[in-house]
Design an enzyme around this catalytic site. Structure first.
Site, mmCIF file in Angstrom:
data_model
loop_
_atom_site.group_PDB
_atom_site.id
_atom_site.type_symbol
_atom_site.label_atom_id
_atom_site.label_comp_id
_atom_site.label_asym_id
_atom_site.label_seq_id
_atom_site.Cartn_x
_atom_site.Cartn_y
_atom_site.Cartn_z
ATOM 1 N N LYS A 1 104.799 43.619 37.433
ATOM 2 C CA LYS A 1 104.036 42.661 37.631
ATOM 3 C C LYS A 1 104.168 41.004 37.085
ATOM 4 C CE LYS A 1 100.534 40.636 35.005
ATOM 5 N NZ LYS A 1 99.442 40.693 33.969
HETATM 6 C C1 5RP Z 1 98.847 37.535 30.236
HETATM 7 C C2 5RP Z 1 99.548 38.688 30.807
HETATM 8 C C3 5RP Z 1 98.232 38.634 32.008
HETATM 9 O O1 5RP Z 1 97.402 39.851 31.588
HETATM 10 C C4 5RP Z 1 98.139 38.106 32.821
HETATM 11 O O2 5RP Z 1 98.578 36.782 33.325
HETATM 12 C C5 5RP Z 1 97.101 38.369 34.105
HETATM 13 O O3 5RP Z 1 96.054 37.808 34.369
HETATM 14 P P1 5RP Z 1 95.540 36.902 34.980
HETATM 15 O O4 5RP Z 1 94.928 36.932 36.453
HETATM 16 O O5 5RP Z 1 93.729 35.641 34.277
HETATM 17 O O6 5RP Z 1 96.509 35.644 35.050
HETATM 18 O O7 5RP Z 1 99.599 39.023 31.340
HETATM 19 O O8 5RP Z 1 100.595 37.381 30.010
#
Ligand code: 5RP
Length: 267
Positions: free
Chosen positions: A172
């Site tokens: 991610k």
């Molecule tokens: C924090 C994360 C969150 O899950 C990620 O940032 C996704 O959430 P958002 O769309 O609110 O950014 O991994 O470390």
């Protein structure tokens, strides 16, 4: 990948179209009671039917998600720090036995490339992959960004590629200019975080741009659960990710869900 690993991975990235809508509600692990997640169950329950998978901590899973739910779980297994301290100082916070007991479909851990505790987080990723491989549980690497790090294609390509090289099954990251470069140089599927809350149209555009340039989907949190229509937003995002909807079409889905909510409240 062996059968168990493939089967779990298919719960997260749908084999029908190779796409994924992950709902991120793990923010409390370092932010505490994040706006929109003060009462996790209330936020999560109406969104579950629209999420391919849900990313959260074991504490919120145990307290706030019905065990009869069919939505696959991506368990946040890194942490140990808070917004008040150096964010990169994370370790693995859940044993593999507990992840198995919780019947999770994947485990998620943050890596902080270029930050003070870079090595610790990268070694943790490698160890988690070893544990995951033993039990057939895929690992999602989250390319968390330190305060001073630029979220550009050069940096994000570096982070994503390192995650893949260390054995992560999915990564991610953030959408950025030149995102194609990030995806092309990363041999595992990439999903994007939504980031801070922005107007709904912008968040839908972000999801659209990301999948158009090679992401297999999203792991979106605040732009869904902090929206004035969380169900409308996740439905709009789903339409973009799985149904090739345009941004306008997705926005109409969001608006009509929001209108329905307003009409129900007035009636
Ligand atoms: C924090 C994360 C969150 O899950 C990620 O940032 C996704 O959430 P958002 O769309 O609110 O950014 O991994 O470390």
């Amino acid at each position: 990948m062996d059968w168990g690993m493939k089967n779990r991975f298919a719960r997260v990235v749908k084999p029908e179209d190779g796409r994924a809508v992950m709902l991120a509600v793990d923010h409390g692990y370092f932010l505490g009671p994040t706006s929109g997640l003060e009462e996790p169950r209330k936020t999560i329950e109406p969104l579950l039917p629209y999420a391919d998978s849900i990313m959260l901590t074991r504490g919120v899973l145990r307290t706030s998600v019905d065990p009869n739910s069919h939505t696959p779980v991506v368990l946040r297994v890194s942490g140990g720090t808070s917004i008040l301290k150096e964010l990169s100082n994370e370790d693995i916070t859940v044993s593999i036995e507990d992840a198995v007991r919780l019947n999770v479909s994947a485990m998620a851990l943050s890596i902080f490339v270029g930050s003070e505790f870079e090595k610790q987080t990268l070694v943790s990723l490698a160890k988690l992959v070893d544990e995951g491989e033993k039990c057939g549980i895929p690992v999602l690497a989250v390319t968390a960004v330190g305060k001073e790090m630029a979220r550009d294609a050069r940096y994000l390509s570096l982070s994503c590629r390192i995650a893949a090289e260390l054995g992560a099954h999915l990564v991610k990251t953030y959408y950025c200019e030149g995102f194609e470069e990030v995806v092309e140089s990363c041999p595992i599927p990439v999903i994007i975080a939504g980031g801070k809350k922005t107007p709904e149209l912008e968040a839908l555009q972000l999801a659209f741009n990301a999948v158009r340039t090679g992401a297999v989907g999203v792991d979106m949190g605040r732009n869904i659960f902090q929206s004035d229509s969380p169900v409308g937003m996740i439905r709009g995002v789903r339409a973009i990710v799985h149904e090739k909807a345009s941004v306008d079409e997705a926005y109409k889905i969001y608006e009509s869900a929001k209108g329905g909510k307003a009409r129900r409240a007035a009636g």
